[in-house]
Enzyme design. Structure first.
Site, PDB file in Angstrom:
ATOM      1  N   TYR A  33       0.832  -1.203   0.000  1.00  0.00           N
ATOM      2  CA  TYR A  33       0.000   0.000   0.000  1.00  0.00           C
ATOM      3  C   TYR A  33       0.870   1.258   0.000  1.00  0.00           C
ATOM      4  O   TYR A  33       2.073   1.192   0.235  1.00  0.00           O
ATOM      5  CB  TYR A  33      -0.969   0.001   1.190  1.00  0.00           C
ATOM      6  CG  TYR A  33      -0.338   0.316   2.522  1.00  0.00           C
ATOM      7  CD1 TYR A  33       0.485  -0.602   3.169  1.00  0.00           C
ATOM      8  CD2 TYR A  33      -0.548   1.554   3.137  1.00  0.00           C
ATOM      9  CE1 TYR A  33       1.070  -0.297   4.386  1.00  0.00           C
ATOM     10  CE2 TYR A  33       0.033   1.857   4.359  1.00  0.00           C
ATOM     11  CZ  TYR A  33       0.838   0.915   4.982  1.00  0.00           C
ATOM     12  OH  TYR A  33       1.429   1.220   6.174  1.00  0.00           O
ATOM     13  N   ARG A  52       8.367   4.057  -4.488  1.00  0.00           N
ATOM     14  CA  ARG A  52       8.324   3.115  -3.347  1.00  0.00           C
ATOM     15  C   ARG A  52       7.305   2.014  -3.581  1.00  0.00           C
ATOM     16  O   ARG A  52       7.540   0.857  -3.271  1.00  0.00           O
ATOM     17  CB  ARG A  52       8.022   3.886  -2.053  1.00  0.00           C
ATOM     18  CG  ARG A  52       8.150   3.004  -0.809  1.00  0.00           C
ATOM     19  CD  ARG A  52       8.093   3.803   0.473  1.00  0.00           C
ATOM     20  NE  ARG A  52       6.819   4.437   0.682  1.00  0.00           N
ATOM     21  CZ  ARG A  52       6.546   5.230   1.716  1.00  0.00           C
ATOM     22  NH1 ARG A  52       7.475   5.473   2.626  1.00  0.00           N
ATOM     23  NH2 ARG A  52       5.368   5.787   1.860  1.00  0.00           N
ATOM     24  N   ARG A 100      -7.444 -20.514  -0.678  1.00  0.00           N
ATOM     25  CA  ARG A 100      -6.418 -20.315   0.343  1.00  0.00           C
ATOM     26  C   ARG A 100      -5.338 -21.396   0.324  1.00  0.00           C
ATOM     27  O   ARG A 100      -5.612 -22.571   0.553  1.00  0.00           O
ATOM     28  CB  ARG A 100      -7.077 -20.265   1.717  1.00  0.00           C
ATOM     29  CG  ARG A 100      -6.136 -19.763   2.793  1.00  0.00           C
ATOM     30  CD  ARG A 100      -6.817 -19.636   4.136  1.00  0.00           C
ATOM     31  NE  ARG A 100      -5.921 -18.999   5.088  1.00  0.00           N
ATOM     32  CZ  ARG A 100      -4.919 -19.619   5.684  1.00  0.00           C
ATOM     33  NH1 ARG A 100      -4.694 -20.891   5.441  1.00  0.00           N
ATOM     34  NH2 ARG A 100      -4.137 -18.962   6.539  1.00  0.00           N
ATOM     35  N   HIS A 102      -0.830 -21.138   1.030  1.00  0.00           N
ATOM     36  CA  HIS A 102       0.218 -20.147   1.269  1.00  0.00           C
ATOM     37  C   HIS A 102       0.984 -19.792  -0.003  1.00  0.00           C
ATOM     38  O   HIS A 102       1.171 -18.620  -0.317  1.00  0.00           O
ATOM     39  CB  HIS A 102       1.191 -20.637   2.346  1.00  0.00           C
ATOM     40  CG  HIS A 102       0.629 -20.557   3.726  1.00  0.00           C
ATOM     41  ND1 HIS A 102      -0.516 -21.198   4.099  1.00  0.00           N
ATOM     42  CD2 HIS A 102       1.051 -19.891   4.822  1.00  0.00           C
ATOM     43  CE1 HIS A 102      -0.782 -20.943   5.361  1.00  0.00           C
ATOM     44  NE2 HIS A 102       0.160 -20.142   5.829  1.00  0.00           N
ATOM     45  N   LYS A 147       6.545  -1.959   1.988  1.00  0.00           N
ATOM     46  CA  LYS A 147       5.339  -1.412   2.620  1.00  0.00           C
ATOM     47  C   LYS A 147       4.176  -2.394   2.419  1.00  0.00           C
ATOM     48  O   LYS A 147       3.316  -2.198   1.562  1.00  0.00           O
ATOM     49  CB  LYS A 147       5.040  -0.015   2.035  1.00  0.00           C
ATOM     50  CG  LYS A 147       4.173   0.846   2.948  1.00  0.00           C
ATOM     51  CD  LYS A 147       4.287   2.295   2.559  1.00  0.00           C
ATOM     52  CE  LYS A 147       3.198   3.161   3.176  1.00  0.00           C
ATOM     53  NZ  LYS A 147       3.209   3.289   4.616  1.00  0.00           N
ATOM     54  N   GLU A 179      12.499   2.889  14.348  1.00  0.00           N
ATOM     55  CA  GLU A 179      11.572   3.936  13.889  1.00  0.00           C
ATOM     56  C   GLU A 179      10.360   3.955  14.810  1.00  0.00           C
ATOM     57  O   GLU A 179      10.383   3.358  15.879  1.00  0.00           O
ATOM     58  CB  GLU A 179      11.175   3.694  12.426  1.00  0.00           C
ATOM     59  CG  GLU A 179      10.516   2.356  12.174  1.00  0.00           C
ATOM     60  CD  GLU A 179      10.088   2.168  10.727  1.00  0.00           C
ATOM     61  OE1 GLU A 179       9.902   3.158  10.010  1.00  0.00           O
ATOM     62  OE2 GLU A 179       9.918   1.005  10.325  1.00  0.00           O
ATOM     63  N   LEU A 203      11.082   1.555   7.413  1.00  0.00           N
ATOM     64  CA  LEU A 203      10.456   1.983   6.161  1.00  0.00           C
ATOM     65  C   LEU A 203      11.153   3.284   5.736  1.00  0.00           C
ATOM     66  O   LEU A 203      11.335   4.191   6.563  1.00  0.00           O
ATOM     67  CB  LEU A 203       8.956   2.247   6.363  1.00  0.00           C
ATOM     68  CG  LEU A 203       8.257   2.679   5.077  1.00  0.00           C
ATOM     69  CD1 LEU A 203       8.048   1.475   4.154  1.00  0.00           C
ATOM     70  CD2 LEU A 203       6.926   3.345   5.365  1.00  0.00           C
TER      71      LEU A 203
HETATM   72  N1  PMP Z   1       7.512   4.049   9.283  1.00  0.00           N
HETATM   73  C1  PMP Z   1       6.345   3.397   9.373  1.00  0.00           C
HETATM   74  C2  PMP Z   1       6.314   2.109  10.104  1.00  0.00           C
HETATM   75  C3  PMP Z   1       5.171   3.916   8.772  1.00  0.00           C
HETATM   76  O1  PMP Z   1       4.012   3.254   8.866  1.00  0.00           O
HETATM   77  C4  PMP Z   1       5.240   5.165   8.119  1.00  0.00           C
HETATM   78  C5  PMP Z   1       4.015   5.743   7.438  1.00  0.00           C
HETATM   79  N2  PMP Z   1       2.908   5.882   8.250  1.00  0.00           N
HETATM   80  C6  PMP Z   1       6.470   5.836   8.087  1.00  0.00           C
HETATM   81  C7  PMP Z   1       7.593   5.247   8.650  1.00  0.00           C
HETATM   82  C8  PMP Z   1       6.597   7.182   7.450  1.00  0.00           C
HETATM   83  O2  PMP Z   1       6.564   7.096   6.061  1.00  0.00           O
HETATM   84  P1  PMP Z   1       6.046   8.313   5.176  1.00  0.00           P
HETATM   85  O3  PMP Z   1       6.854   9.490   5.559  1.00  0.00           O
HETATM   86  O4  PMP Z   1       6.310   7.861   3.792  1.00  0.00           O
HETATM   87  O5  PMP Z   1       4.602   8.488   5.495  1.00  0.00           O
END
Ligand code: PMP
Length: 284
Positions: A33, A52, A100, A102, A147, A179, A203
């Site tokens: 997403y 991305r 279903r 895997h 993502k 993060e 991410l």
């Molecule tokens: N890390 C995580 C785990 C996220 O879910 C997000 C987005 N919500 C981010 C970082 C930030 O990414 P972005 O600046 O692209 O929204």
């Protein structure tokens, strides 16, 4: 102004279409997403989100059915037809529908694509006053750079944070800050900005990229991409989260202790202003 939903090639009323019970997104979270900010009637940093998304699809072995130009045009059409000038577009692509099992057979699957545009209803300016965070262990898999829809550890961490009246959680893996549960994390120490390197353990946030490559350099702030220890984070002068919706969000309390003097820090606020300026100017 009205919310607009797109599902597999057509605009639909929310609730009008059903997702198959065999959709792999529904069964396994097998999909990817993106969330793109709509500001002043334009997508902000669309090319970054697009890159991305296609990278996530490549990593997940999901075939791309919509070329970049069409994807961009669809985003523009959604903004135009909804009349929403300040909001966000959510885009989700799952591997598709199959009984279903895997393992998947790429040749038999047609990805399912969902998009919607919604206005931002909350008052984001409130975030400038600073938020509380708690620390939690990072219990995610080793490819959070993709993502994917699989967000269970993030969901549990975010819920724990909100139950403690915190805005979100800062995650630590092996005593290193990776993060946030829904955002990237930055620390400021002696005027220098620190954030985790963009490897498989975080991410690569678009807002993070804007700060590292555009806003901080334009303000003469040095950035060091480095894994920071818990001790370093706990003793930082300033901390902040970044994400697409909230932008730069000062953290004024971590685990009930004030960050710095307990007020949003000066470097954070300069970066926040710089980011807002960029958002205002727009970016392809
Ligand atoms: N890390 C995580 C785990 C996220 O879910 C997000 C987005 N919500 C981010 C970082 C930030 O990414 P972005 O600046 O692209 O929204």
């Amino acid at each position: 102004m009205k919310e607009l939903t797109y599902f597999n090639g057509e605009f639909v009323e929310p609730g009008e279409k059903c997702v198959s019970i065999d959709d792999r997104g529904y069964c396994f979270g097998d999909g990817v997403y993106e969330v793109t900010r709509v500001y002043n009637g334009r997508c902000f940093a669309f090319s970054y989100h697009q890159d991305r998304l296609y990278r996530s699809m490549r990593e997940m072995d999901i075939p791309v059915k919509m070329p970049p130009d069409d994807l961009q045009e669809l985003h523009e059409i959604m903004i135009e037809q909804s009349g929403i000038t300040d909001g966000y577009i959510y885009l989700q692509i799952t591997r598709g529908v199959s009984p279903r099992h895997h393992a998947y057979d790429r040749s038999k699957l047609e990805p399912t694509m969902l998009m919607y545009i919604r206005p931002i209803e909350e008052d984001l300016s409130k975030l400038a006053a600073g938020v509380k965070a708690i620390s939690l262990p990072d219990e995610r898999w080793l490819h959070v750079d993709i993502k994917t829809l699989n967000l269970i550890p993030n969901i549990l961490a975010q819920t724990k944070a909100e139950k403690k009246f915190a805005y979100s959680a800062i995650l630590f893996r092996d005593d290193v800050c990776t993060e946030g549960a829904t955002s990237n994390v930055f620390a400021v120490k002696d005027g220098i900005l620190y954030t985790h390197p963009a490897n498989n353990l975080i991410l690569k946030g678009i807002t993070r990229q804007m700060i590292v490559t555009k806003v901080a350099p334009s303000l003469g702030v040095t950035v060091i991409e480095k894994a920071c220890s818990r001790e370093f984070i706990e003793n930082a002068d300033e901390l902040f989260f970044t994400d697409t919706i909230g932008g730069v969000i000062p953290i004024t309390k971590l685990d009930r202790k004030p960050v710095g003097n307990g007020e949003p820090g000066p470097v954070t606020m300069r970066l926040r202003d710089g980011y807002e300026k960029l958002l205002h100017e727009g970016m392809a």
